[in-house]
Design a protein around this motif. Structure first.
Motif, PDB file in Angstrom:
ATOM      1  N   HIS A 203      -7.084  -0.629 -14.014  1.00 35.50           N
ATOM      2  CA  HIS A 203      -7.396  -1.974 -13.508  1.00 35.50           C
ATOM      3  C   HIS A 203      -6.640  -2.251 -12.211  1.00 35.50           C
ATOM      4  CE1 HIS A 203      -9.123  -3.604 -17.553  1.00 35.50           C
ATOM      5  NE2 HIS A 203      -9.536  -2.383 -17.261  1.00 35.50           N
ATOM      6  N   HIS A 204      -5.664  -1.430 -11.918  1.00 33.04           N
ATOM      7  CA  HIS A 204      -5.076  -1.338 -10.582  1.00 33.04           C
ATOM      8  C   HIS A 204      -5.061   0.149 -10.223  1.00 33.04           C
ATOM      9  CE1 HIS A 204      -2.751  -5.072 -12.047  1.00 33.04           C
ATOM     10  NE2 HIS A 204      -3.767  -5.472 -11.329  1.00 33.04           N
ATOM     11  N   PRO A 205      -5.403   0.492  -8.991  1.00 35.79           N
ATOM     12  CA  PRO A 205      -5.515   1.919  -8.641  1.00 35.79           C
ATOM     13  C   PRO A 205      -4.157   2.614  -8.483  1.00 35.79           C
ATOM     14  CG  PRO A 205      -6.521   0.488  -6.963  1.00 35.79           C
ATOM     15  CD  PRO A 205      -5.791  -0.400  -7.900  1.00 35.79           C
ATOM     16  N   ASP A 206      -4.165   3.905  -8.746  1.00 33.46           N
ATOM     17  CA  ASP A 206      -2.967   4.746  -8.602  1.00 33.46           C
ATOM     18  C   ASP A 206      -3.300   5.879  -7.639  1.00 33.46           C
ATOM     19  OD1 ASP A 206      -0.966   6.706  -8.880  1.00 33.46           O
ATOM     20  OD2 ASP A 206      -0.639   6.229 -11.001  1.00 33.46           O
ATOM     21  N   ARG A 207      -2.613   5.947  -6.520  1.00 33.16           N
ATOM     22  CA  ARG A 207      -2.947   6.945  -5.488  1.00 33.16           C
ATOM     23  C   ARG A 207      -2.776   8.376  -5.982  1.00 33.16           C
ATOM     24  NH1 ARG A 207       1.118   9.586  -2.669  1.00 33.16           N
ATOM     25  NH2 ARG A 207      -0.315   9.921  -0.944  1.00 33.16           N
ATOM     26  N   THR A 208      -1.915   8.568  -6.981  1.00 35.53           N
ATOM     27  CA  THR A 208      -1.683   9.928  -7.439  1.00 35.53           C
ATOM     28  C   THR A 208      -2.772  10.394  -8.397  1.00 35.53           C
ATOM     29  OG1 THR A 208      -0.338   9.369  -9.371  1.00 35.53           O
ATOM     30  CG2 THR A 208       0.811   9.517  -7.251  1.00 35.53           C
ATOM     31  N   LEU A 209      -3.642   9.479  -8.812  1.00 37.26           N
ATOM     32  CA  LEU A 209      -4.679   9.832  -9.783  1.00 37.26           C
ATOM     33  C   LEU A 209      -6.088   9.851  -9.198  1.00 37.26           C
ATOM     34  CD1 LEU A 209      -3.471   7.690 -12.863  1.00 37.26           C
ATOM     35  CD2 LEU A 209      -2.963  10.083 -12.357  1.00 37.26           C
ATOM     36  N   VAL A 210      -6.302   9.153  -8.083  1.00 34.37           N
ATOM     37  CA  VAL A 210      -7.669   8.969  -7.585  1.00 34.37           C
ATOM     38  C   VAL A 210      -7.820   9.546  -6.176  1.00 34.37           C
ATOM     39  CG1 VAL A 210      -9.540   7.310  -7.303  1.00 34.37           C
ATOM     40  CG2 VAL A 210      -7.643   6.786  -8.861  1.00 34.37           C
ATOM     41  N   PRO A 211      -8.695  10.534  -6.008  1.00 31.68           N
ATOM     42  CA  PRO A 211      -8.893  11.101  -4.670  1.00 31.68           C
ATOM     43  C   PRO A 211      -9.363  10.032  -3.677  1.00 31.68           C
ATOM     44  CG  PRO A 211      -9.998  12.429  -6.358  1.00 31.68           C
ATOM     45  CD  PRO A 211      -9.528  11.176  -7.032  1.00 31.68           C
ATOM     46  N   GLY A 212      -8.794  10.064  -2.501  1.00 32.45           N
ATOM     47  CA  GLY A 212      -9.215   9.123  -1.466  1.00 32.45           C
ATOM     48  C   GLY A 212      -8.465   7.805  -1.492  1.00 32.45           C
ATOM     49  N   VAL A 213      -7.696   7.563  -2.539  1.00 30.81           N
ATOM     50  CA  VAL A 213      -6.929   6.315  -2.627  1.00 30.81           C
ATOM     51  C   VAL A 213      -5.572   6.531  -1.953  1.00 30.81           C
ATOM     52  CG1 VAL A 213      -5.724   4.760  -4.228  1.00 30.81           C
ATOM     53  CG2 VAL A 213      -8.100   5.433  -4.656  1.00 30.81           C
ATOM     54  N   GLU A 214      -5.279   5.739  -0.934  1.00 28.75           N
ATOM     55  CA  GLU A 214      -4.074   5.963  -0.122  1.00 28.75           C
ATOM     56  C   GLU A 214      -2.814   5.394  -0.753  1.00 28.75           C
ATOM     57  OE1 GLU A 214      -4.025   7.824   2.501  1.00 28.75           O
ATOM     58  OE2 GLU A 214      -6.063   7.864   3.302  1.00 28.75           O
ATOM     59  N   ILE A 215      -2.942   4.259  -1.476  1.00 25.37           N
ATOM     60  CA  ILE A 215      -1.753   3.677  -2.105  1.00 25.37           C
ATOM     61  C   ILE A 215      -2.086   3.195  -3.509  1.00 25.37           C
ATOM     62  CG2 ILE A 215      -0.660   2.926   0.061  1.00 25.37           C
ATOM     63  CD1 ILE A 215      -1.564   0.020  -0.733  1.00 25.37           C
ATOM     64  N   GLY A 216      -1.094   3.244  -4.379  1.00 25.05           N
ATOM     65  CA  GLY A 216      -1.184   2.563  -5.654  1.00 25.05           C
ATOM     66  C   GLY A 216      -0.859   1.100  -5.424  1.00 25.05           C
ATOM     67  N   SER A 217      -1.639   0.202  -6.005  1.00 21.82           N
ATOM     68  CA  SER A 217      -1.406  -1.220  -5.749  1.00 21.82           C
ATOM     69  C   SER A 217      -1.711  -2.031  -6.992  1.00 21.82           C
ATOM     70  CB  SER A 217      -2.244  -1.707  -4.564  1.00 21.82           C
ATOM     71  OG  SER A 217      -3.609  -1.431  -4.770  1.00 21.82           O
ATOM     72  N   GLY A 218      -1.452  -3.303  -6.903  1.00 18.09           N
ATOM     73  CA  GLY A 218      -1.579  -4.195  -8.039  1.00 18.09           C
ATOM     74  C   GLY A 218      -0.582  -5.329  -7.865  1.00 18.09           C
ATOM     75  N   SER A 219       0.664  -4.962  -7.667  1.00 21.36           N
ATOM     76  CA  SER A 219       1.668  -5.932  -7.281  1.00 21.36           C
ATOM     77  C   SER A 219       1.362  -6.356  -5.844  1.00 21.36           C
ATOM     78  CB  SER A 219       3.053  -5.291  -7.368  1.00 21.36           C
ATOM     79  OG  SER A 219       4.047  -6.210  -7.007  1.00 21.36           O
ATOM     80  N   LEU A 220       1.256  -7.648  -5.613  1.00 19.61           N
ATOM     81  CA  LEU A 220       0.775  -8.127  -4.317  1.00 19.61           C
ATOM     82  C   LEU A 220       1.865  -8.054  -3.254  1.00 19.61           C
ATOM     83  CD1 LEU A 220      -1.281 -11.217  -5.556  1.00 19.61           C
ATOM     84  CD2 LEU A 220      -2.129  -8.940  -4.953  1.00 19.61           C
ATOM     85  N   GLY A 221       1.436  -7.813  -2.024  1.00 20.77           N
ATOM     86  CA  GLY A 221       2.367  -7.886  -0.907  1.00 20.77           C
ATOM     87  C   GLY A 221       2.968  -6.565  -0.495  1.00 20.77           C
ATOM     88  N   HIS A 222       2.427  -5.476  -0.967  1.00 20.69           N
ATOM     89  CA  HIS A 222       2.983  -4.165  -0.609  1.00 20.69           C
ATOM     90  C   HIS A 222       2.153  -3.413   0.426  1.00 20.69           C
ATOM     91  CE1 HIS A 222       6.212  -3.954  -3.708  1.00 20.69           C
ATOM     92  NE2 HIS A 222       5.437  -4.865  -4.269  1.00 20.69           N
ATOM     93  N   GLY A 223       0.851  -3.639   0.433  1.00 18.78           N
ATOM     94  CA  GLY A 223      -0.033  -2.822   1.263  1.00 18.78           C
ATOM     95  C   GLY A 223       0.184  -2.982   2.754  1.00 18.78           C
ATOM     96  N   LEU A 224       0.394  -4.231   3.185  1.00 23.80           N
ATOM     97  CA  LEU A 224       0.521  -4.448   4.628  1.00 23.80           C
ATOM     98  C   LEU A 224       1.802  -3.826   5.193  1.00 23.80           C
ATOM     99  CD1 LEU A 224      -0.644  -5.556   7.180  1.00 23.80           C
ATOM    100  CD2 LEU A 224      -0.181  -7.875   6.400  1.00 23.80           C
ATOM    101  N   PRO A 225       2.966  -3.994   4.535  1.00 25.53           N
ATOM    102  CA  PRO A 225       4.144  -3.263   5.032  1.00 25.53           C
ATOM    103  C   PRO A 225       3.962  -1.746   4.997  1.00 25.53           C
ATOM    104  CG  PRO A 225       4.834  -5.065   3.617  1.00 25.53           C
ATOM    105  CD  PRO A 225       3.340  -4.977   3.505  1.00 25.53           C
TER     106      PRO A 225
END
Lengths: 304, 234
Positions: free
Chosen positions: B100-122
């Motif tokens: 329900h939140h993606p994990d970069r280590t599990l999904v091809p093409g996914v650059e970051i694991g996210s779910g907790s807000l405020g991490h992607g932009l930094p």
């Protein structure tokens, strides 16, 4: 003698010149010392301003592109303030970095508790896969920084103004516990980083084995096991750490899970001291000066 | 990835079919699909990354910062061949790589694991700087955030820094479904403009408008595209 932080600045400045894979990320702290590096390598020496969440996120983003980031500020703002970034941007992403903290537990007592981070190593202990270096001398700090910058993993380098008089080659090489003094039946005293000189003074003339390490995570369970030996009675272990008392007690207990043992964890008290003054006064207040250590160790050790 | 053989309507039908494989529903509330059109246009017409180049140093990066409700993201990744369609029905199950939140280590093409807000932009700021430091001036970095996610202070740190340093390979896509609790004085665009960004505000359902905004020139400035969609609670 230069301080560990001085050495960090001079060494990192040289490393940036030599290794195009390296980057430095700052949040204003040590900016002046790094002025030449910021000038020479505008693409790889980055000051994000007073933004510690961005500091960690930026370091992690650099790592995701294959760069090796060295990320620096005071430990309180490096580990504690952006802790979720340390946990997620580095750990959860599977990214590496060299976090270099200054300030330690009481480097600037006149600055008060806001600039003290005695809980930093305990906090990192809640995460997986971190190597924690607590150098006891600028030479050790330089050697550990150089090896960490050549790697890919997650490393915390904890710099302090407290220092031993001489560097230990084994510590500089990143080894676990090495025996500095051999006792027969007395306690095994583990000295982490800059507390070694005080531990050696405290145990002078006692029947105690003294182990030293500047690398405390991973915890050298095998080294501790070997040092307690098989004396036919319960092992007495004293841990002396320049951060929160008891930080490594669980690790020592795990190392000795099948050996009868007692562990005494000495270090910085959890209770806030609310005093200013000098570092030496704080060391004494937390019972980490040689005289206090001797008293604690002899009270703990059983007569042999 | 520059072209598709599907018409926009056909693409939308196919994406909704793929999403239904995860949710079991043919219809979704607006919030679940708020990112769908914006993501599709980005992957279909703008991002230069394919399953074959998903690890290539010179690829464009897309970082899904708003990791909540990633069904639209997974559907787009499946439509573009990054993940097999067969993965979708297992969504959220123990054995599935699709959480329900993606994990970069599990999904091809996914650059970051996210779910907790405020991490992607930094993280995107660091990624853009890292590419530049290696002389990779061609790849662009895109990060998708939600309008409420902009409340996180970490994003404000990144917005101020990227604007102040003119980090023009950085692109932020704000999907605005009016879900922030407190209105931002002047609106989202004003926040970015004040920090020195180039800003485009568009209808997040209008593919042509999205494409025009994504490709608008923004020399010397990072670009924010605010894609407005139906309010979350409408």
């Amino acid at each position: 003698m230069d301080t560990m932080r001085d050495r960090f600045i001079s060494t990192t400045t040289r490393l940036l010149d030599e290794d195009p894979r390296l980057a430095l990320v700052l949040a204003e702290i040590s900016r002046d010392g790094f002025a030449p590096a910021l000038e020479r390598h505008p693409d790889r020496a980055i000051n994000v301003g007073i933004r510690e969440q961005l500091l960690i996120g930026t370091g992690a983003g650099l790592a995701l592109t294959g760069i090796r980031p060295i990320v620096h500020t005071f430990s309180a703002f490096l580990v504690e303030r952006p802790f979720e970034q340390v946990k997620l941007d580095l750990g959860h992403q599977g990214a590496g970095a060299v976090l270099v903290g200054a300030g330690a537990s009481y480097d600037w007592p006149a600055g008060g508790f806001t600039h003290m981070a005695p809980g930093d190593v305990a906090l990192l202990d809640t995460l997986d896969g971190w190597t924690v270096h607590v150098p006891g001398h600028p030479d050790e700090a330089e050697a550990l920084l150089r090896s960490a910058s050549a790697g890919d993993d997650r490393v915390y380098l904890r710099l302090s103004l407290q220092s031993n008089a001489a560097a230990r080659p084994s510590a500089a090489a990143g080894a676990g516990f090495t025996t500095v003094r051999e006792g027969a039946r007395g306690p095994v005293v583990v000295a982490v980083g800059p507390v070694l000189d005080d531990v050696l003074a405290a145990t002078e003339g006692l029947d105690a084995t003294v182990l030293y390490a500047a690398t405390v995570r991973p915890f050298d369970a095998r080294g501790l096991r070997a040092a307690v030996g098989d004396g036919g009675r319960a092992a007495d272990v004293v841990l002396v750490e320049p951060y929160l008392a008891g930080t490594s007690t669980a690790a020592a207990n795990d190392a000795l899970s099948d050996v009868p043992h007692r562990v005494l964890g000495l270090g910085v008290a959890r209770r806030e001291l609310r005093r200013y003054g000098r570092m030496e006064e704080h060391i004494a207040a937390h019972g980490l000066d040689a005289r206090s250590l001797r008293s604690s160790i002899t009270a703990f050790a059983r007569p042999s | 990835m520059t072209t598709t053989e599907l018409t926009p309507a056909a693409a939308r039908r196919d994406l909704r079919r793929l999403m239904a494989l995860m949710t079991g529903a043919e219809k979704h509330g607006p919030a679940a699909t708020s990112t769908l059109d914006a993501l599709w246009v980005l992957y279909d017409r703008v991002l230069r990354v394919t399953p074959e180049t998903a690890e290539a140093p010179g690829r464009d990066r897309f970082l899904l910062s708003k990791g909540h409700g990633p069904m639209a993201y997974y559907a787009v990744l499946a439509a573009k061949g990054f993940v097999p369609e067969e993965w979708l029905p297992g969504f959220g199950s123990y054995a599935s790589p699709l959480g329900h939140h993606p994990d970069r280590t599990l999904v091809p093409g996914v650059e970051i694991g996210s779910g907790s807000l405020g991490h992607g932009l930094p993280l995107a700021v660091g990624t853009a700087l890292g590419l530049r430091a290696q002389g990779l001036t061609d790849p662009r970095v895109w990060v998708l955030v939600g309008d409420a996610e902009l409340d996180e202070g970490s994003n404000h740190e990144a917005i101020a820094f990227a604007g102040g340093t003119g980090l023009d390979t950085l692109h932020v896509l704000v999907v605005d479904n009016s879900s922030a609790s407190h209105a931002r004085p002047g609106g989202i665009a004003a926040r970015f403009e004040a920090a020195g960004w180039s800003v485009e505000t568009v209808d997040g359902r209008d593919h042509a408008a999205l494409h025009a905004a994504y490709t608008a020139p923004h020399p010397g400035r990072p670009l924010a595209v605010v894609a407005r969609v139906e309010p979350k609670n409408a």
